[in-house]
Structure formats: structure tokens, C-alpha cells
Design a protein around this motif. Sequence first.
Motif, PDB file in Angstrom:
ATOM      1  N   GLN A  26       0.832  -1.204   0.000  1.00 58.47           N
ATOM      2  CA  GLN A  26       0.000   0.000   0.000  1.00 58.47           C
ATOM      3  C   GLN A  26       0.869   1.258   0.000  1.00 58.47           C
ATOM      4  N   LEU A  27       1.930   1.227   0.764  1.00 58.71           N
ATOM      5  CA  LEU A  27       2.858   2.362   0.804  1.00 58.71           C
ATOM      6  C   LEU A  27       3.545   2.553  -0.549  1.00 58.71           C
ATOM      7  N   GLU A  28       3.905   1.440  -1.177  1.00 58.75           N
ATOM      8  CA  GLU A  28       4.598   1.502  -2.470  1.00 58.75           C
ATOM      9  C   GLU A  28       3.704   2.039  -3.583  1.00 58.75           C
ATOM     10  N   ASN A  29       2.386   2.002  -3.361  1.00 59.89           N
ATOM     11  CA  ASN A  29       1.447   2.535  -4.351  1.00 59.89           C
ATOM     12  C   ASN A  29       1.175   4.025  -4.158  1.00 59.89           C
ATOM     13  N   SER A  30       1.841   4.623  -3.192  1.00 55.34           N
ATOM     14  CA  SER A  30       1.675   6.053  -2.948  1.00 55.34           C
ATOM     15  C   SER A  30       2.109   6.853  -4.175  1.00 55.34           C
ATOM     16  N   VAL A  31       1.422   7.953  -4.416  1.00 52.13           N
ATOM     17  CA  VAL A  31       1.754   8.850  -5.531  1.00 52.13           C
ATOM     18  C   VAL A  31       3.201   9.339  -5.426  1.00 52.13           C
ATOM     19  N   LEU A  32       3.668   9.534  -4.190  1.00 53.16           N
ATOM     20  CA  LEU A  32       4.999  10.097  -3.972  1.00 53.16           C
ATOM     21  C   LEU A  32       6.121   9.064  -4.043  1.00 53.16           C
ATOM     22  N   PHE A  33       5.771   7.792  -4.050  1.00 52.73           N
ATOM     23  CA  PHE A  33       6.803   6.755  -3.941  1.00 52.73           C
ATOM     24  C   PHE A  33       7.797   6.788  -5.104  1.00 52.73           C
ATOM     25  N   GLY A  34       7.339   7.178  -6.266  1.00 52.38           N
ATOM     26  CA  GLY A  34       8.232   7.209  -7.426  1.00 52.38           C
ATOM     27  C   GLY A  34       8.823   8.577  -7.716  1.00 52.38           C
ATOM     28  N   SER A  35       8.641   9.519  -6.792  1.00 54.42           N
ATOM     29  CA  SER A  35       9.132  10.881  -7.043  1.00 54.42           C
ATOM     30  C   SER A  35      10.651  10.958  -7.001  1.00 54.42           C
ATOM     31  N   LYS A  36      11.198  11.911  -7.742  1.00 58.46           N
ATOM     32  CA  LYS A  36      12.650  12.078  -7.832  1.00 58.46           C
ATOM     33  C   LYS A  36      13.216  12.671  -6.533  1.00 58.46           C
ATOM     34  N   THR A  37      14.334  12.136  -6.101  1.00 58.23           N
ATOM     35  CA  THR A  37      14.971  12.595  -4.866  1.00 58.23           C
ATOM     36  C   THR A  37      15.650  13.950  -5.058  1.00 58.23           C
ATOM     37  N   ILE A  38      15.423  14.841  -4.112  1.00 60.38           N
ATOM     38  CA  ILE A  38      16.139  16.124  -4.087  1.00 60.38           C
ATOM     39  C   ILE A  38      17.338  15.938  -3.164  1.00 60.38           C
ATOM     40  N   SER A  39      18.536  16.064  -3.701  1.00 62.03           N
ATOM     41  CA  SER A  39      19.751  15.734  -2.954  1.00 62.03           C
ATOM     42  C   SER A  39      20.106  16.774  -1.900  1.00 62.03           C
ATOM     43  N   LEU A  40      20.090  16.366  -0.651  1.00 61.64           N
ATOM     44  CA  LEU A  40      20.507  17.247   0.436  1.00 61.64           C
ATOM     45  C   LEU A  40      22.021  17.389   0.451  1.00 61.64           C
ATOM     46  N   SER A  41      22.733  16.298   0.222  1.00 57.55           N
ATOM     47  CA  SER A  41      24.203  16.349   0.269  1.00 57.55           C
ATOM     48  C   SER A  41      24.753  17.311  -0.789  1.00 57.55           C
ATOM     49  N   LYS A  42      24.152  17.290  -1.971  1.00 57.24           N
ATOM     50  CA  LYS A  42      24.588  18.193  -3.046  1.00 57.24           C
ATOM     51  C   LYS A  42      24.300  19.644  -2.666  1.00 57.24           C
ATOM     52  N   LYS A 149      24.255  -1.000   8.003  1.00 58.24           N
ATOM     53  CA  LYS A 149      24.555  -1.408   6.629  1.00 58.24           C
ATOM     54  C   LYS A 149      23.281  -1.789   5.878  1.00 58.24           C
ATOM     55  N   HIS A 150      22.473  -2.619   6.489  1.00 56.95           N
ATOM     56  CA  HIS A 150      21.240  -3.091   5.850  1.00 56.95           C
ATOM     57  C   HIS A 150      20.278  -1.934   5.563  1.00 56.95           C
ATOM     58  N   LEU A 151      20.041  -1.088   6.558  1.00 53.27           N
ATOM     59  CA  LEU A 151      19.080  -0.003   6.407  1.00 53.27           C
ATOM     60  C   LEU A 151      19.563   1.071   5.435  1.00 53.27           C
ATOM     61  N   SER A 152      20.859   1.390   5.481  1.00 57.89           N
ATOM     62  CA  SER A 152      21.385   2.417   4.572  1.00 57.89           C
ATOM     63  C   SER A 152      21.385   1.923   3.131  1.00 57.89           C
ATOM     64  N   GLU A 153      21.738   0.661   2.928  1.00 56.99           N
ATOM     65  CA  GLU A 153      21.715   0.097   1.573  1.00 56.99           C
ATOM     66  C   GLU A 153      20.286   0.009   1.048  1.00 56.99           C
ATOM     67  N   PHE A 154      19.343  -0.307   1.917  1.00 58.59           N
ATOM     68  CA  PHE A 154      17.945  -0.374   1.520  1.00 58.59           C
ATOM     69  C   PHE A 154      17.451   1.017   1.111  1.00 58.59           C
ATOM     70  N   ALA A 155      17.820   2.034   1.890  1.00 59.97           N
ATOM     71  CA  ALA A 155      17.425   3.409   1.557  1.00 59.97           C
ATOM     72  C   ALA A 155      17.985   3.817   0.204  1.00 59.97           C
ATOM     73  N   GLN A 156      19.246   3.497  -0.027  1.00 59.43           N
ATOM     74  CA  GLN A 156      19.859   3.858  -1.302  1.00 59.43           C
ATOM     75  C   GLN A 156      19.232   3.103  -2.476  1.00 59.43           C
ATOM     76  N   SER A 157      18.723   1.895  -2.212  1.00 58.78           N
ATOM     77  CA  SER A 157      18.040   1.140  -3.270  1.00 58.78           C
ATOM     78  C   SER A 157      16.737   1.825  -3.679  1.00 58.78           C
ATOM     79  N   LEU A 158      16.222   2.683  -2.799  1.00 57.09           N
ATOM     80  CA  LEU A 158      15.017   3.470  -3.096  1.00 57.09           C
ATOM     81  C   LEU A 158      15.381   4.880  -3.569  1.00 57.09           C
ATOM     82  N   ALA A 159      16.682   5.065  -3.868  1.00 55.44           N
ATOM     83  CA  ALA A 159      17.206   6.355  -4.344  1.00 55.44           C
ATOM     84  C   ALA A 159      17.112   7.453  -3.293  1.00 55.44           C
ATOM     85  N   MET A 160      17.102   7.056  -2.013  1.00 50.01           N
ATOM     86  CA  MET A 160      17.083   8.038  -0.931  1.00 50.01           C
ATOM     87  C   MET A 160      18.498   8.245  -0.395  1.00 50.01           C
TER      88      MET A 160
END
Length: 261
Positions: A26-42, A149-160
Motif C-alpha cells: 500500500q505504501l509503495e502505491n503512494s503517488v509520492l513513492f516514485g518521485s525524484k529525490t532532491i539531494s541534500l548532500s549536493k 549497513k542493511h538499512l542504509s543500503e535499503f534506503a539507497q536502493s530506493l534512491a534516498m
Amino acid sequence: MTILDKIIIDKKREVELKKSIIPVSQLENSVLFGSKTISLSKNLRNSTSGIIAEHKRRSPSKTIINQNFTVEEVVKGYENAGVCGISVLTDSKYFGGSLDDLLLARASVNVSLLRKEFIIDEYQIVEAKAHGADVILLIAAVLTKQEIKHLSEFAQSLAMEVLLEVHNREELQKSIMPSLDMIGVNNRNLKTFEVSLDFSKELVAYIPNDFVKVSESGISSIEAIKELRPYGYQGFLIGENFMKTDNAGQAASSFISKFSI
């Protein structure tokens, strides 16, 4: 038992309850789930101020900070002030925040949003993405090296992006890994709530330059930032200093304008 211990016990219960009610699909079907990441680090690398402003109603140490603003008023004020990113507290019991705050922030502004939360499960990262966050916070004090390691890699897999928060050298040394974007040093001791910029100064030598360095908590003046910049800090997370005023956005604008003086 410390406040942090209590928060994590409550958070584990909360996450399990949410999982039983709202499935990941249900969360993955959110309108925002596929939105482009705005880079904070940049944004932090290219900024003259490096300010990450926070929406924060209350905290365990200060009780009520400010309950008078709407989320929209605060975040729009921050965006107009020219902040690099906005941190949104989503913990309800201890900080008075919610995922709705994050959703409202995303609907109101086009700047990088950090979900400020006690993340212990990948479910919370999916939640963050589904509610418009670009960045998640991981707190080394409550996670093992493998969990980080697991959580950070998972976040990056979602382009976060991932901001890892540390309080001491031991936490830092167990946490350094390629799946992090930013490393933040919290100047507040989570056990005693004592605040000192010395935490940032002492730990910076052990943070590789691959990561954007962020100093968190206890920053209430331009002088503090000028004091920390020579140490290599590019990001400065400020919450209470803006939120305790009558106009958080105006306070942020006045603060940031001093960088050009």
C-alpha cells in the motif's frame, strides 16, 4: 533506563502495529513513492550557509517548543529563507510529530526533506519514501553495524540519501561505510542531554572527506557556525533556535542573511 531506551522500546511496538494495519504494498502505491529525490548532500556542498532547518513542536528535554505554527507556515518560511533542507520530526509520543507533517511539508515546498525519526526497520524507510522524504536519519546509538549497513543500503536502493548520526568515536568507527551520504555529529549527549560543540570538534578528524559533515543540536548563532566551518562542516541542523520564535521562517531568513554581511 535512558529516554533513548524508552523511545526505542515504544518505537518497536509502534512499527509492528503499523505493519499489521498498512502493508508495504500500500505504501509503495503512494503517488509520492516514485518521485525524484532532491539531494541534500549536493545542496550542502554548494551552499554558503549549509542550514538544515527543523520542524519540531516539542522534545523530551524541552517539552513544548512551539505548537502555534502550521506545518505549511513553517516549511514555506524555511524555503523562502533559502535553507538547504528541512528536517521534519515524525515521532508522535516524544516529539509531537507525525507522518502527516511530512506529507504536508512535501505538498508545500520543493526542497530536500529529511524524515527525522528513530528508524529501526526498513518499513519506516518505505513509509518515509511514500510520504515524500528524500533523506532518512539513522542513529548509530540504537543500531548495530549490520543494521546500519542493511538499512542504509535499503534506503539507497530506493534512491534516498542517508544521514548517519553519531555521538562518539566508538559509534563513528563502527558506522563508516559507502552506503552513507552524510555523517552528522550530535552535540547533545542523548543520555544526559548536555550540549557542547566540542563533540563536533573532537570527532571531525575521524570522518573521511567522502562524506558531507553535519553538526547537529546546540547551534544558535552565526558564531557557532563560523567556529565549526574550519573543521570541515558543511551542514548545520537547527531546530529549536527557529521554532521557539514567533515566526520560524523569518528567524531562519534573518539568520541566513547574516552570511552575506
